[in-house]
Design a protein around this motif. Structure first.
Motif, PDB file in Angstrom:
ATOM      1  N   ALA A 131       1.032  -1.061   0.030  1.00  0.00           N
ATOM      2  CA  ALA A 131       0.271  -0.039   0.041  1.00  0.00           C
ATOM      3  C   ALA A 131       0.736   1.341  -0.292  1.00  0.00           C
ATOM      4  CB  ALA A 131      -0.755  -0.010   1.478  1.00  0.00           C
ATOM      5  N   ASP A 132       1.480   1.023   1.108  1.00  0.00           N
ATOM      6  CA  ASP A 132       2.650   1.924   0.859  1.00  0.00           C
ATOM      7  C   ASP A 132       4.294   1.980   0.364  1.00  0.00           C
ATOM      8  OD1 ASP A 132       4.212   4.702   1.017  1.00  0.00           O
ATOM      9  OD2 ASP A 132       4.234   4.536   2.770  1.00  0.00           O
ATOM     10  N   PRO A 133       4.453   2.405  -1.521  1.00  0.00           N
ATOM     11  CA  PRO A 133       5.816   1.702  -1.529  1.00  0.00           C
ATOM     12  C   PRO A 133       7.175   2.271  -1.611  1.00  0.00           C
ATOM     13  CG  PRO A 133       4.000   2.524  -3.320  1.00  0.00           C
ATOM     14  CD  PRO A 133       4.081   2.445  -1.978  1.00  0.00           C
ATOM     15  N   TYR A 134       6.768   2.972  -0.833  1.00  0.00           N
ATOM     16  CA  TYR A 134       8.670   4.077  -0.890  1.00  0.00           C
ATOM     17  C   TYR A 134       8.621   3.790   0.095  1.00  0.00           C
ATOM     18  CZ  TYR A 134       5.618   7.390  -3.031  1.00  0.00           C
ATOM     19  OH  TYR A 134       5.077   8.303  -4.044  1.00  0.00           O
ATOM     20  N   THR A 135      10.658   3.690   0.470  1.00  0.00           N
ATOM     21  CA  THR A 135      10.863   3.367   1.293  1.00  0.00           C
ATOM     22  C   THR A 135      11.194   4.111   3.101  1.00  0.00           C
ATOM     23  OG1 THR A 135      12.944   4.467   0.313  1.00  0.00           O
ATOM     24  CG2 THR A 135      12.632   1.682  -0.708  1.00  0.00           C
ATOM     25  N   LYS A 136      10.863   3.631   3.322  1.00  0.00           N
ATOM     26  CA  LYS A 136      11.356   4.213   4.800  1.00  0.00           C
ATOM     27  C   LYS A 136      12.830   4.046   5.966  1.00  0.00           C
ATOM     28  CE  LYS A 136       5.844   3.131   5.187  1.00  0.00           C
ATOM     29  NZ  LYS A 136       6.591   2.511   3.558  1.00  0.00           N
ATOM     30  N   PRO A 137      13.086   5.249   7.168  1.00  0.00           N
ATOM     31  CA  PRO A 137      13.692   5.650   6.957  1.00  0.00           C
ATOM     32  C   PRO A 137      14.260   4.219   8.562  1.00  0.00           C
ATOM     33  CG  PRO A 137      13.111   7.095   8.014  1.00  0.00           C
ATOM     34  CD  PRO A 137      12.242   6.210   6.803  1.00  0.00           C
ATOM     35  N   ARG A 138      15.378   3.171   7.724  1.00  0.00           N
ATOM     36  CA  ARG A 138      15.928   1.610   8.561  1.00  0.00           C
ATOM     37  C   ARG A 138      16.010   2.387  10.136  1.00  0.00           C
ATOM     38  NH1 ARG A 138      19.331  -1.298   4.359  1.00  0.00           N
ATOM     39  NH2 ARG A 138      20.672   0.776   4.676  1.00  0.00           N
ATOM     40  N   ASP A 139      15.904   1.338  10.979  1.00  0.00           N
ATOM     41  CA  ASP A 139      16.236   1.308  12.540  1.00  0.00           C
ATOM     42  C   ASP A 139      16.930   0.889  12.433  1.00  0.00           C
ATOM     43  OD1 ASP A 139      16.086   1.651  14.655  1.00  0.00           O
ATOM     44  OD2 ASP A 139      14.951   0.061  15.522  1.00  0.00           O
ATOM     45  N   GLU A 140      17.768   1.492  12.306  1.00  0.00           N
ATOM     46  CA  GLU A 140      19.605   0.589  13.019  1.00  0.00           C
ATOM     47  C   GLU A 140      20.065  -0.318  13.213  1.00  0.00           C
ATOM     48  OE1 GLU A 140      22.733   4.151  12.678  1.00  0.00           O
ATOM     49  OE2 GLU A 140      21.558   5.205  11.210  1.00  0.00           O
ATOM     50  N   ASP A 141      19.742  -0.378  14.993  1.00  0.00           N
ATOM     51  CA  ASP A 141      19.529  -1.270  15.753  1.00  0.00           C
ATOM     52  C   ASP A 141      19.313  -2.559  15.350  1.00  0.00           C
ATOM     53  OD1 ASP A 141      20.799   0.443  17.576  1.00  0.00           O
ATOM     54  OD2 ASP A 141      18.834   0.514  18.331  1.00  0.00           O
ATOM     55  N   ALA A 142      17.902  -2.091  14.302  1.00  0.00           N
ATOM     56  CA  ALA A 142      17.241  -3.868  14.242  1.00  0.00           C
ATOM     57  C   ALA A 142      18.646  -4.491  13.482  1.00  0.00           C
ATOM     58  CB  ALA A 142      16.317  -3.572  13.390  1.00  0.00           C
ATOM     59  N   ASP A 143      19.072  -3.634  12.167  1.00  0.00           N
ATOM     60  CA  ASP A 143      19.785  -3.943  11.182  1.00  0.00           C
ATOM     61  C   ASP A 143      21.053  -4.683  11.854  1.00  0.00           C
ATOM     62  OD1 ASP A 143      17.581  -3.244   9.280  1.00  0.00           O
ATOM     63  OD2 ASP A 143      19.251  -1.099   9.073  1.00  0.00           O
ATOM     64  N   ASP A 144      21.379  -4.147  13.011  1.00  0.00           N
ATOM     65  CA  ASP A 144      22.458  -4.312  13.232  1.00  0.00           C
ATOM     66  C   ASP A 144      22.298  -6.047  14.572  1.00  0.00           C
ATOM     67  OD1 ASP A 144      24.183  -2.189  12.723  1.00  0.00           O
ATOM     68  OD2 ASP A 144      23.982  -1.744  14.866  1.00  0.00           O
ATOM     69  N   ALA A 145      20.915  -6.090  15.189  1.00  0.00           N
ATOM     70  CA  ALA A 145      21.203  -6.830  14.830  1.00  0.00           C
ATOM     71  C   ALA A 145      20.381  -8.710  14.518  1.00  0.00           C
ATOM     72  CB  ALA A 145      19.799  -7.463  16.229  1.00  0.00           C
ATOM     73  N   THR A 146      20.315  -8.513  12.756  1.00  0.00           N
ATOM     74  CA  THR A 146      20.418  -9.299  12.177  1.00  0.00           C
ATOM     75  C   THR A 146      21.716  -9.445  11.614  1.00  0.00           C
ATOM     76  OG1 THR A 146      20.251  -7.396  10.720  1.00  0.00           O
ATOM     77  CG2 THR A 146      17.969  -8.616  11.606  1.00  0.00           C
ATOM     78  N   GLU A 147      22.959  -8.585  11.712  1.00  0.00           N
ATOM     79  CA  GLU A 147      23.859  -9.097  11.153  1.00  0.00           C
ATOM     80  C   GLU A 147      24.993 -10.409  12.568  1.00  0.00           C
ATOM     81  OE1 GLU A 147      25.959  -5.242   9.610  1.00  0.00           O
ATOM     82  OE2 GLU A 147      23.857  -4.710   9.127  1.00  0.00           O
ATOM     83  N   ARG A 148      24.394 -10.080  13.150  1.00  0.00           N
ATOM     84  CA  ARG A 148      25.581 -10.795  14.321  1.00  0.00           C
ATOM     85  C   ARG A 148      24.948 -12.471  14.104  1.00  0.00           C
ATOM     86  NH1 ARG A 148      24.613  -6.828  19.190  1.00  0.00           N
ATOM     87  NH2 ARG A 148      26.027  -5.431  17.898  1.00  0.00           N
TER      88      ARG A 148
END
Length: 148
Positions: A131-148
């Motif tokens: 419904a909203d195809p525009y990218t949103k600012p990402r949460d950096e803490d969530a990205d760091d947790a997925t990389e580990r």
């Protein structure tokens, strides 16, 4: 017209010819004619008389022939009433403006109909993707947790 005198002469010629045609010609081919415009050259030597005819294609053709046959008589009438040294030659031209306006009206009606169809389809439509195809600012803490 840039020449004010040519504009006044054109208006006067239009009035003279319209009055003469109102009285009628002895030509039975002449239909219901309206003089729509007259354009005179800057040197007042030639006048283009634009006219419309109410009727079908045959009446338009007959009226064109009647006006062509009456050109000399109408020029004489213009010369008598105009009061200029030289009388302009007259050329009768069928005015295509009413037909062009009718065609444009038909095209606008068609565009309006298509816009209404498009609006009706859009009212019941749903999104192809999110419904909203525009990218949103990402949460950096969530990205760091997925990389580990």
């Amino acid at each position: 017209m840039s020449n004010p005198r040519a504009g006044k002469v054109a208006e006067r010629i239009q009035q003279i010819i319209a009055r003469r045609l109102e009285k009628g010609l002895r030509d039975p081919r002449l239909g219901f004619v309206t003089i729509t415009d007259v354009r005179v050259t800057g040197d007042l030597q030639q006048a283009s008389v634009f006219y419309t005819v109410f009727g079908d294609e045959q009446e338009q053709t007959d009226t064109a022939a009647a006006l062509k046959a009456a050109t000399g008589m109408l020029r004489t009438e213009v010369g008598k009433q105009l009061g200029t040294r030289l009388t302009p030659t007259l050329e009768f031209i069928h005015d295509e403006l009413p037909e062009s306006a009718q065609h444009l009206s038909e095209l606008l009606a068609e565009a309006k109909r298509r816009d209404e169809e498009s609006a009706a389809l859009a009212a019941n439509a749903s999104f192809a993707g999110e419904a909203d195809p525009y990218t949103k600012p990402r949460d950096e803490d969530a990205d760091d947790a997925t990389e580990r």
